[in-house]
Design an enzyme around this catalytic site. Structure first.
Site, PDB file in Angstrom:
ATOM      1  NE  ARG A  86      66.819  63.770  58.622  1.00  0.00           N
ATOM      2  CZ  ARG A  86      66.643  63.333  59.858  1.00  0.00           C
ATOM      3  NH1 ARG A  86      66.595  64.199  60.866  1.00  0.00           N
ATOM      4  NH2 ARG A  86      66.485  62.045  60.097  1.00  0.00           N
ATOM      5  CG  HIS A 327      70.484  61.853  58.387  1.00  0.00           C
ATOM      6  ND1 HIS A 327      70.481  63.230  58.323  1.00  0.00           N
ATOM      7  CD2 HIS A 327      70.085  61.541  59.650  1.00  0.00           C
ATOM      8  CE1 HIS A 327      70.101  63.728  59.478  1.00  0.00           C
ATOM      9  NE2 HIS A 327      69.849  62.724  60.310  1.00  0.00           N
ATOM     10  CB  CYS A 328      68.956  62.664  52.525  1.00  0.00           C
ATOM     11  SG  CYS A 328      70.618  63.350  52.626  1.00  0.00           S
ATOM     12  CB  THR A 329      65.606  58.536  52.671  1.00  0.00           C
ATOM     13  OG1 THR A 329      66.110  57.610  53.662  1.00  0.00           O
ATOM     14  CG2 THR A 329      66.572  58.589  51.488  1.00  0.00           C
TER      15      THR A 329
END
Length: 336
Positions: A86, A327-329
């Site tokens: 992300r 989400h960050c990945t």
């Protein structure tokens, strides 16, 4: 000059980008295998709904292939420092005539908090691999700090973008003008965030996400002893009184964090919140933490916000232990 627009995450995707980039140096020997299993689980789950392209070091290729199995995941060899696609990947935008471009926001390790020389090249690598136009900017920021509705409105944390460790001397007005140019924005709703408490300095995607234009899901930390308690209360106050680019007062749906998490990987950095979900074609991939009441409430709220999508909850406590979310990945590449 092309008028670019960053689509909302819920608009159709061509694929999801991920990075099998966890390393022992960053994650330690105990946590690393779990994080790698978590990444494979996320990739396999998303691949049921859309193609996934996952960057992987040459040395990790066979392990990634084994953990992912027969899922529809393309493994692409690339040098990596870590897994946070992300933030390291490009932000994709589209034009009025179906053109597509990618923005490299000059990743600098969240203000040089972590080694980033290899990850700083990821956005350019993906842009070239995707065969789209490259857009340049002098701004330094991460995709996790940007949340858009696809219709001209963004929610952005001041603590990340207006931070001397990213953009020293850059005023809010100059930052707004550049983001409006790059992302097709008309209105930016600024939330304060908080500096220095986590590696990101308070990314937007831990606090507030658009479900659709005019509808926002916002996190609330119910623990009065947590530094995020006051931050999330302030965010909710700002969002409930804000209007978007179309003049609509936002409908704010509150997602209260869990009161407890599983003990196995719990630590001071553990990111226990439901806002870090990922919207892919046909589904919303979210986290669960073993708090049955809070997990159920979060799933029900997400189902109301995304009535036409399947809501999938995953245990990815290894990634949460590193301060991140599903989400960050991930980073979505929109369809042209």
């Amino acid at each position: 000059m092309e008028n670019w627009r960053m689509p909302d995450e819920s608009e159709p995707h061509q694929r999801t980008w991920m990075a099998f980039g966890a390393s022992k140096k960053v994650w330690g020997g105990k946590l690393l295998p779990e994080v790698q299993r978590n990444l494979a689980l996320i990739a396999r789950t998303i691949a049921k709904y859309e193609p996934v392209s996952m960057l992987v070091r040459e040395d990790d290729y066979e392990l990634a292939k084994k953990l992912i199995g027969a899922a529809r995941v393309e493994l692409v060899e690339c040098e990596l420092d870590d897994l946070w696609m992300r933030d390291t990947g490009p932000v994709f935008v589209v034009g009025a005539n179906d053109e597509k471009a990618a923005i490299d926001f000059n990743f600098n390790g969240w203000g040089e908090k972590q080694a980033f020389n290899k990850d700083a090249q990821v956005a350019g690598f993906i842009t070239e691999h995707s065969e789209v136009e490259a857009l340049e900017t002098e701004l330094v920021l991460e995709g996790g700090g940007i949340e858009v509705d696809g219709e001209g409105t963004a929610i952005i944390s001041e603590s990340c973008v207006l931070n001397a460790n990213r953009n020293p001397g850059v005023s809010k007005a100059k930052c707004e003008a550049e983001l409006k140019r790059l992302l097709g924005l008309e209105k930016i709703i600024w939330i304060p965030g908080i500096k220095g408490k986590d590696i990101t300095d308070g990314h937007t995607d831990f606090y507030a996400r658009f479900a659709s234009p005019g509808v926002v899901l916002a996190g609330y930390d119910p623990d009065p002893e947590s530094y995020d308690h006051a931050v999330t209360k302030k965010n909710l106050s700002i969002l409930k009184s804000a209007k978007d680019a179309k003049g609509r007062t936002l409908k704010v749906i509150t997602l209260e964090g869990p009161n407890k998490v599983r003990k196995t990987y719990e630590n001071d950095e553990f990111a226990a919140g439901y806002i870090g979900f990922y919207v892919c074609n046909g589904a919303v991939i979210s986290q669960e933490f073993g708090d049955s009441k809070a997990d159920k409430a979060a799933k029900e709220a997400l189902q109301k916000a995304f009535p036409k999508r399947e809501i999938i909850q995953l245990n990815v406590d290894g990634i949460a232990a590193g301060g991140g979310s599903i989400h960050c990945t991930t980073q979505q590449e929109p369809k042209q």
